[in-house]
Structure formats: structure tokens, C-alpha cells
Design an enzyme around this catalytic site. Structure first.
Site, mmCIF file in Angstrom:
data_model
loop_
_atom_site.group_PDB
_atom_site.id
_atom_site.type_symbol
_atom_site.label_atom_id
_atom_site.label_comp_id
_atom_site.label_asym_id
_atom_site.label_seq_id
_atom_site.Cartn_x
_atom_site.Cartn_y
_atom_site.Cartn_z
ATOM 1 N N ARG A 1 0.845 -1.212 0.000
ATOM 2 C CA ARG A 1 0.000 0.000 0.000
ATOM 3 C C ARG A 1 0.875 1.255 0.000
ATOM 4 O O ARG A 1 0.584 2.233 -0.688
ATOM 5 C CB ARG A 1 -0.948 0.021 1.210
ATOM 6 C CG ARG A 1 -1.671 1.367 1.355
ATOM 7 C CD ARG A 1 -2.915 1.330 2.225
ATOM 8 N NE ARG A 1 -2.769 0.568 3.437
ATOM 9 C CZ ARG A 1 -2.120 0.973 4.531
ATOM 10 N NH1 ARG A 1 -1.546 2.161 4.562
ATOM 11 N NH2 ARG A 1 -2.060 0.216 5.604
ATOM 12 N N TYR B 1 -16.172 16.420 -15.393
ATOM 13 C CA TYR B 1 -16.671 15.043 -15.475
ATOM 14 C C TYR B 1 -17.739 14.823 -14.393
ATOM 15 O O TYR B 1 -17.585 15.294 -13.262
ATOM 16 C CB TYR B 1 -15.487 14.075 -15.299
ATOM 17 C CG TYR B 1 -15.896 12.658 -15.099
ATOM 18 C CD1 TYR B 1 -16.617 11.981 -16.089
ATOM 19 C CD2 TYR B 1 -15.597 11.973 -13.927
ATOM 20 C CE1 TYR B 1 -17.022 10.670 -15.902
ATOM 21 C CE2 TYR B 1 -15.988 10.662 -13.737
ATOM 22 C CZ TYR B 1 -16.701 10.018 -14.725
ATOM 23 O OH TYR B 1 -17.096 8.730 -14.536
HETATM 24 N N1 PLP Z 1 -11.688 12.511 -15.246
HETATM 25 C C1 PLP Z 1 -12.228 12.430 -16.463
HETATM 26 C C2 PLP Z 1 -12.042 13.567 -17.427
HETATM 27 C C3 PLP Z 1 -12.977 11.317 -16.852
HETATM 28 O O1 PLP Z 1 -13.523 11.269 -18.073
HETATM 29 C C4 PLP Z 1 -13.152 10.260 -15.910
HETATM 30 C C5 PLP Z 1 -13.933 9.053 -16.262
HETATM 31 O O2 PLP Z 1 -14.584 8.993 -17.272
HETATM 32 C C6 PLP Z 1 -12.575 10.377 -14.646
HETATM 33 C C7 PLP Z 1 -11.842 11.507 -14.349
HETATM 34 C C8 PLP Z 1 -12.733 9.290 -13.616
HETATM 35 O O3 PLP Z 1 -11.934 8.181 -13.933
HETATM 36 P P1 PLP Z 1 -12.237 6.679 -13.508
HETATM 37 O O4 PLP Z 1 -13.448 6.242 -14.261
HETATM 38 O O5 PLP Z 1 -10.991 5.951 -13.901
HETATM 39 O O6 PLP Z 1 -12.476 6.645 -12.046
#
Ligand code: PLP
Length: 426
Positions: free
Chosen positions: A87, A139
């Protein structure tokens, strides 16, 4: 005992070639690591292949072994080989962290189980009650986490179109701790001028974080524009083969204290990535540059095709000269990327669903950045976790269709889209 005493076998019939097998524990084994872990001055193409990787000192393995062990033996009290528990640290993960840091041009990185754990890690650096300025169309998962932390950690969040610098200046408060940038944004491919926003944030003592998932360090390196931290969902382009979920947080060059904070926060939260997944992402990185070029070449063709199609009302792709921030994209990025979105004329659910159901080479699926093309409906999929009001404010209508362009032949993708659009219900 010198290493030279360990002559083990000759090549039969050719006495000129003697094999020397170096014994375990021989200092000469470490001699495989000729380059050292850093590749200063190497071009990006070379760094994609070599960064973080050197022949393994144990047997000279060209790819780093997957050290699955959860724990590492101490040689003596308070003496070990630099790792004690997976970890907190693991050699396979360390190789990937070094590679990502070198590609981004950062001081170091820490790799996490998912992109969302990378986001969560960064937000956990902030004291309770901090103010965050976030891009309005981040996102959906990032939005959901920010909303959760408003209640759980008393964070205050202002969502803003970060393209409006006057509004950014006004929204930065005395206690703003962090500015969250996602550029290009998801799914509408709006750009933020990283240098301009980072300068405003710095003047207020706030950190600038850039989610660089959409472009990867091949096409955009936020530290060159003043960012303090870069976040990735390595699930996407960095791995590139849709077979891993993962994340990374990278600290800017020279920011060793910040690097230590993100590394210890990963250990504290227990969000560090498994060695097996790290190995896969490291393997993906080797072809990152080649893949990004193929993604981009295909996306440009698809964007131009859609922009000229009579059934299409709008195309969102920074590589089109008509994109409102085309000039900024040319200045800030080394390319336009493999993501685009579009809207149909008369984007009724029936017509939008027809496209989603009819495409053959585009799989209807969440995610992006893999070698295979995907189509998504942000309102019901990637951005369903945003409230309808937040989606509306961000301009994400029910008729937006998002494409992640894979590395297939662009002609096949155009033919597929042509068929779907040519058979739309009128
Ligand atoms: N940031 C962006 C721009 C994303 O498109 C995504 C997922 O689609 C994430 C973060 C989150 O990533 P994860 O799905 O690997 O947790």
C-alpha cells in the site's frame, strides 16, 4: 568472490563466447541499470518507451516484473530494500509513477486505483471549509464528489465557465484553495486557458489542478502552463486498451513538499493502485504517442465529415477552425485529441437513439481513450450524476452524442456514421 569466476558454459564449437552467470547478490547485476531511472533531454517518443523502466537488477528482465507481494522482508531491524508494504510503495508501481511523471514533466507521481480516487486524493489535501473553483462542465463523477464533499467536509464550490477570465477573477475568494480545470472539457470540448487561470489562482495562493485525461501528456503538458498538480484517469488514454481502471496525480517540477503530500495521502486513504494494473498501464504507455496520433487523425476526419453533414446541427471539436477556441487549442496543445461531440438537427430522443443503436464500429459504452471507438449519450450515461439543472447550466442537452475515436481505419468509421445518419427517422 569475483563475478568473473562464474563462467558456466561455453557456446559449443565457439570458444570465443563464454557465458558468465552473475550470482545472486552480485553488485554487477545492478550494472544492467545503465541509464538510471531518468531520461533527461530525451524526446517524448523515447520517453514513452523508456521512462521509468530499466532492466531489472535481479535477472535483467526488460519489462519490470510484477511484484505482487503485499509485503517485503526486512534484511535486519530497520534495514530493507526501500519497500515494506505494497500500500505504501511497490517497485512495479514506482516504475509507472516515474514514467508518468517524466511524460508530464513533473517532479513525481502517485498512482491510484481509479481516476476518481485520484480526484478524491487531491480534494483530501484541502482543509475543511475550503473554497474550490471548478469548471462548470467537469466530469460527472468529479461533480458528484465535489457535491458530496460540500456536505461531508464543508467544502464550498463555485462552478464557472473558466473561459470567462473576468468571472474567474471575481469568483476567486480570499480562502479559495484550489481551482479545478478540465481542458478540453467533457463532453463539450470547451477549453480553459491554463496559463491565464493558473496565474490568477497563484496570485490568490490557490493551487491549480488540471485533469489531463482527455489529451494525455502527448498532446498537453499543463506544468508548462503553470499548473501545480495534474490528475489522470489512466483508465483512458494512458492505458489505452480498456482493460484497467486507474488514476494518477502528478506534482509540478520542483514541488517536492507537494509530491510528498500526495504520496502520503495515497497511502493514508489506501487508494494506491495494484501492481498488476500498474504493469498494464506501463505497457500501454509504450504506444501512447502512436495511439494519440492515430486517435487524432481519425477524430479530425470524423469531425470534418460530421460538420459537413446535412443532418448535423453542431460539432464540438477543437481541431475545427470554427471551434470558438481553435486558436487557444493550437497555442496550448500539441494536437486536438480523439474526443468529439455532436448534436443532430431535430435531436429528438427517437433520432438520437437511432444513432446510438445503429452504429456498428462504435460500441455504446461509457469511458473513452481505448483503441476501439465508443459512442456515449452523456445525459443518460457519463453525466447522469449531474442534476438536470447543472447539466442545463453546462449546456449538456439530451441531444449531445459523444464519440471516442479509436484507432480503426477512419474510412470505416465515416461509412458507419454515414449509414446511421442516412437512415434517421424523419
Ligand atoms: N476525469 C475524467 C475527465 C474522466 O472522463 C473520468 C472518467 O470517465 C474520470 C476523471 C474518472 O476516472 P475513472 O473512471 O478511472 O475513475
Amino acid at each position: 568472490m569475483s563475478d568473473e569466476q562464474h563462467l558456466d558454459a561455453n557456446v559449443p564449437g565457439n570458444p570465443a563466447y563464454h557465458f558468465t552467470i552473475l550470482p545472486a547478490g552480485s553488485p554487477a547485476r545492478v550494472g544492467w541499470a545503465k541509464r538510471g531511472p531518468m531520461v533527461p533531454g530525451a524526446s517524448l517518443a523515447t520517453r514513452c518507451v523508456h521512462a521509468g523502466v530499466q532492466p531489472d537488477p535481479a535477472y535483467g528482465a526488460v519489462m519490470p516484473p510484477i511484484y505482487l507481494s503485499s509485503t517485503f522482508a526486512f534484511r535486519d531491524v530497520c534495514t530493507n530494500a526501500g519497500y515494506d508494504y505494497t500500500r505504501s510503495g511497490n517497485p512495479t508501481r514506482a516504475a509507472l509513477e516515474e514514467a508518468i511523471a517524466q511524460l508530464e514533466g513533473g517532479s513525481g507521481a502517485t498512482c491510484t486505483t481509479t481516476g476518481m480516487s485520484a480526484v478524491t486524493l487531491v480534494l483530501n489535501l484541502l482543509p475543511a471549509g475550503s473554497h474550490i473553483l471548478s469548471t462548470i462542465d467537469c466530469y460527472g463523477g468529479t461533480f458528484r464528489t465535489l457535491e458530496h464533499l460540500k456536505g461531508a467536509a464543508g467544502l464550498k464550490v463555485t462552478y464557472l465557465d473558466l473561459g470567462d477570465l473576468a468571472a474567474v477573477r471575481q469568483a476567486l475568494e480570499q480562502e479559495t484553495a484550489l481551482v479545478w480545470i478540465e481542458t478540453p472539457s467533457n463532453p463539450l470540448l470547451r477549453l480553459t486557458d491554463i496559463a491565464a487561470v493558473a496565474a490568477l489562482a497563484r496570485a490568490r495562493g490557490a493551487l491549480t489542478v488540471v485533469d489531463n485525461t482527455f489529451l494525455s501528456p502527448v498532446l498537453q503538458r499543463p506544468f508548462e502552463h503553470g499548473a501545480d498538480l495534474v490528475v489522470h484517469s489512466t483508465t483512458k488514454y494512458l492505458n489505452g486498451h480498456s482493460d484497467v481502471v486507474g488514476g494518477a496525480v502528478v506534482a509540478a517540477p520542483g514541488r517536492t513538499a507537494l509530491l510528498q503530500r500526495i504520496q502520503s495521502m495515497n497511502n493514508l486513504l489506501g487508494t494506491s493502485q495494484s501492481p498488476h494494473d500498474c504493469f498494464l498501464v506501463l505497457r500501454g504507455l509504450k504506444t501512447l504517442l502512436l495511439r494519440m496520433r492515430a486517435h487524432e487523425a481519425g477524430a479530425q476526419r470524423v469531425a470534418e465529415f460530421l460538420a459537413a453533414h446535412p443532418e448535423v446541427a453542431a460539432v464540438y471539436y477543437p481541431g475545427l477552425p470554427g471551434h470558438p477556441q481553435h486558436a487557444l487549442a493550437k497555442r496550448q496543445q500539441d494536437g486536438f485529441g480523439g474526443m468529439l461531440s455532436f448534436e443532430l438537427k431535430r435531436g429528438t430522443p427517437e433520432r438520437v437513439n437511432h444513432v446510438l443503436r445503429t452504429l456498428r464500429w462504435f460500441t455504446l459504452a461509457e469511458s473513452l481513450g481505448g483503441v476501439e471507438s465508443l459512442v456515449a449519450h452523456p445525459a443518460s450515461m457519463t453525466h447522469a450524476s449531474m442534476t438536470p439543472e447543472a447539466r442545463k447550466r453546462a449546456g449538456i442537452t439530451d441531444s449531445v452524442i459523444r464519440l471516442s475515436i479509436g484507432i480503426e481505419a477512419p474510412e470505416d468509421l465515416l461509412a458507419d456514421l454515414g449509414e446511421a445518419l442516412g437512415s434517421l427517422p424523419q
